[in-house]
Design an enzyme around this catalytic site. Structure first.
Site, PDB file in Angstrom:
ATOM      1  N   CYS A 155      67.146  80.459  36.982  1.00  0.00           N
ATOM      2  CA  CYS A 155      66.397  81.008  38.123  1.00  0.00           C
ATOM      3  C   CYS A 155      66.209  80.045  39.295  1.00  0.00           C
ATOM      4  O   CYS A 155      66.549  80.386  40.421  1.00  0.00           O
ATOM      5  CB  CYS A 155      65.041  81.507  37.643  1.00  0.00           C
ATOM      6  SG  CYS A 155      65.202  82.902  36.526  1.00  0.00           S
TER       7      CYS A 155
HETATM    8  P1  NAD Z   1      70.705  87.808  31.132  1.00  0.00           P
HETATM    9  O1  NAD Z   1      71.971  87.337  31.727  1.00  0.00           O
HETATM   10  O2  NAD Z   1      70.100  87.094  29.979  1.00  0.00           O
HETATM   11  O3  NAD Z   1      70.852  89.341  30.682  1.00  0.00           O
HETATM   12  C1  NAD Z   1      71.383  90.343  31.484  1.00  0.00           C
HETATM   13  C2  NAD Z   1      71.799  91.501  30.592  1.00  0.00           C
HETATM   14  O4  NAD Z   1      72.171  92.612  31.405  1.00  0.00           O
HETATM   15  C3  NAD Z   1      73.013  91.184  29.701  1.00  0.00           C
HETATM   16  O5  NAD Z   1      72.709  91.473  28.361  1.00  0.00           O
HETATM   17  C4  NAD Z   1      74.115  92.129  30.238  1.00  0.00           C
HETATM   18  O6  NAD Z   1      75.008  92.554  29.251  1.00  0.00           O
HETATM   19  C5  NAD Z   1      73.272  93.270  30.782  1.00  0.00           C
HETATM   20  N1  NAD Z   1      73.952  94.112  31.775  1.00  0.00           N
HETATM   21  C6  NAD Z   1      74.745  93.751  32.811  1.00  0.00           C
HETATM   22  N2  NAD Z   1      75.138  94.841  33.502  1.00  0.00           N
HETATM   23  C7  NAD Z   1      74.593  95.917  32.888  1.00  0.00           C
HETATM   24  C8  NAD Z   1      74.610  97.313  33.144  1.00  0.00           C
HETATM   25  N3  NAD Z   1      75.257  97.836  34.176  1.00  0.00           N
HETATM   26  N4  NAD Z   1      73.926  98.115  32.302  1.00  0.00           N
HETATM   27  C9  NAD Z   1      73.250  97.621  31.249  1.00  0.00           C
HETATM   28  N5  NAD Z   1      73.186  96.310  30.970  1.00  0.00           N
HETATM   29  C10 NAD Z   1      73.842  95.464  31.781  1.00  0.00           C
HETATM   30  O7  NAD Z   1      69.673  87.893  32.348  1.00  0.00           O
HETATM   31  P2  NAD Z   1      68.115  87.466  32.377  1.00  0.00           P
HETATM   32  O8  NAD Z   1      68.002  85.991  32.288  1.00  0.00           O
HETATM   33  O9  NAD Z   1      67.346  88.348  31.456  1.00  0.00           O
HETATM   34  O10 NAD Z   1      67.765  87.864  33.895  1.00  0.00           O
HETATM   35  C11 NAD Z   1      67.764  89.209  34.331  1.00  0.00           C
HETATM   36  C12 NAD Z   1      67.235  89.250  35.753  1.00  0.00           C
HETATM   37  O11 NAD Z   1      65.869  88.812  35.775  1.00  0.00           O
HETATM   38  C13 NAD Z   1      67.981  88.334  36.725  1.00  0.00           C
HETATM   39  O12 NAD Z   1      68.004  88.951  37.981  1.00  0.00           O
HETATM   40  C14 NAD Z   1      67.107  87.101  36.765  1.00  0.00           C
HETATM   41  O13 NAD Z   1      67.241  86.386  37.967  1.00  0.00           O
HETATM   42  C15 NAD Z   1      65.723  87.694  36.647  1.00  0.00           C
HETATM   43  N6  NAD Z   1      64.729  86.793  36.042  1.00  0.00           N
HETATM   44  C16 NAD Z   1      65.064  86.021  34.970  1.00  0.00           C
HETATM   45  C17 NAD Z   1      64.108  85.178  34.398  1.00  0.00           C
HETATM   46  C18 NAD Z   1      64.474  84.289  33.238  1.00  0.00           C
HETATM   47  O14 NAD Z   1      63.660  83.408  32.932  1.00  0.00           O
HETATM   48  N7  NAD Z   1      65.612  84.466  32.598  1.00  0.00           N
HETATM   49  C19 NAD Z   1      62.810  85.142  34.924  1.00  0.00           C
HETATM   50  C20 NAD Z   1      62.487  85.970  35.999  1.00  0.00           C
HETATM   51  C21 NAD Z   1      63.466  86.790  36.555  1.00  0.00           C
END
Ligand code: NAD
Length: 440
Positions: A267
């Protein structure tokens, strides 16, 4: 929709509070794992909550979007990784909205879509609204609700941060979607609901706020690390004494005052770059964001050179910790990973160990780094050791374990060890942010 760090946390917490939840992901393997109670990532407490939720039949997982029509609210939690130019890659969210729209076309009742993924500012009320309306044939806000609720959880603390958020930000343009969401949060937080500050704003401002929070953390960390470097060069310099004052006087967020290798993870770097990219496309000065990134990058290069100067060219060093911080297996933009790459480019061989991130790192380096199964083996037969992640397991290591190091030097990049104890055991501890005699 999207069962990564954010999506799984959202699923298990909602299920724990009695909601019926369906987790949807395009990754078949991930859905199979989750359905059988196995979490494809490390986050404290989450596996236990997942198993409980599956057992109670409150939670199920599928790759099939058609399940959406049986639900009232959809949380979109898919990834928005960085593009080469620094912008967030919006294609996964766009694809998810397209699929969602097609399913919602068939649904008669009102449905609320709440986006939790971090977005390029302007997306919710712009392209994403357009995609959803076009594919569903429905009108927002009358037939469908669309809101942006930024997620502020920290990996390693995801459950706690979600149960006890600093505040809830709701980016909603219309009253109906806002009140729908409020009533969901009231049910989710129960008696704690009244004590959580809730801020409502336009989606675009919530989108800017989300990346601004991470950019301000990145700027703070880069500032503190620069001060730590100064402390290291001045006799009796000690960053922990300075940060104590920064906490009380400058009121800086103490969670981001730990001097160390710099920021990483999925992030802070990406959202700071996104803000920098956005500024540059608008002819707004982006130096402040670029500087935080530059300080972060340079300190890894500088440290790698210092390690080479001490360990010697062709030396072998051991690295304890690959995850970007403790209590997560996430290695995305991990300072430790960048450090290994930098050391390799300087001709230093690396042996590495991490209690949870080993498999991800193995896949990333594809045989270019020697991985060990435990800390002791990692430390043996090397010249110096670098402690890069503050896992509890490493905090407990006794100084004598490091006696096998040929140069008897430990770089404490997380400030977890006591200098005196190490000195008494004949080991030189180089601690980021504390002055040491033979300054490098
Ligand atoms: P991640 O990469 O761990 O997981 C994303 C998931 O989305 C994957 O499992 C992928 O297969 C799935 N995906 C992709 N396209 C898809 C679709 N069309 N339909 C269904 N599933 C689909 O991501 P994350 O770390 O959980 O982050 C998700 C979002 O939240 C990002 O935008 C990130 O910036 C934000 N965020 C993350 C955190 C963190 O600490 N990881 C904190 C706050 C915000």
């Amino acid at each position: 929709v999207g069962t990564g760090y954010v999506g799984i946390t959202t699923c298990v917490i909602l299920a724990d509070r009695g909601f019926k939840v369906v987790g949807i992901d395009t990754d078949k393997q991930r859905i199979e794992n989750l359905s059988s109670g196995s979490v494809p990532l490390y986050e404290p407490g989450i596996e236990r909550m997942l198993k409980k939720a599956l057992l109670s039949k409150k939670l199920e997982f599928t790759t099939d979007y058609s399940n959406i029509s049986d639900t009232d609210v959809t949380f979109v939690c898919v990834g928005t990784p960085p593009n080469e130019n620094g912008a967030l890659n919006m294609s996964y969210v766009e694809r998810a909205m397209e699929k969602l729209g097609k399913e919602l076309k068939l649904k008669e009742k009102y449905h609320l879509v709440a986006i939790r993924s971090t977005l390029m500012p302007g997306s919710t009320s712009g392209k994403l609204k357009e995609i959803l309306q076009e594919n569903s044939g429905k009108k927002i806000p009358t037939d469908l609700g669309l809101v942006f609720i930024p997620e502020f959880l920290r990996e390693g603390m995801a459950i706690q941060d979600t149960f006890h958020p600093d505040c809830i930000v709701i980016g909603a343009s219309d009253k109906r979607s806002y009140t729908r969401l409020l009533s969901l949060f009231r049910k989710l937080y129960k008696q704690d609901f009244k004590s959580i500050p809730i801020i409502r704003m336009k989606p675009v401002n919530a989108e800017i706020l989300k990346v601004a929070v991470n950019a301000s953390r990145a700027i703070q960390i880069s500032m503190v690390n620069t001060i730590a470097d100064i402390c290291q060069k001045l006799k009796e310099g000690e960053i922990s004494e300075v940060t104590e004052g920064l906490k009380l006087i400058a009121k800086l967020d103490s969670r981001y005052l730990g001097a160390g290798l710099g920021f990483g993870g999925s992030c802070l770097p990406k959202d700071t770059r996104a803000l920098s990219f956005l500024s540059s496309t608008m002819n707004v000065e982006n130096t402040i964001f670029e500087s935080a990134m530059k300080v972060n990058k340079i300190r890894i290069k500088k440290l790698a050179k210092e390690i080479k100067d001490i360990a010697g060219r062709g030396a072998t060093v051991s690295i304890l910790g690959l995850a970007f911080k403790a209590n997560t297996d996430d290695i995305r933009e991990s300072p430790s990973i960048h450090l290994i790459e930098e050391l390799n480019s300087l001709g230093i061989k690396v042996k590495a160990y991490d209690p949870y991130a080993l498999n991800r790192a193995k896949a990333y380096f594809d045989g270019k780094v020697l991985f060990e199964a435990n800390a002791e083996r990692c430390i043996s037969e090397s010249d110096a050791c670098i402690v890069a992640t503050a896992w509890d397991e490493f905090k407990k290591l006794e100084p004598k374990l490091f006696l096998s190091l040929r140069k008897k030097v430990v770089f404490d990049c997380r400030r977890i060890y006591d200098e005196k104890k190490f000195k008494n055991n004949g080991i030189r501890l180089i601690k980021i942010g504390s002055f040491y005699d033979n300054g490098i």
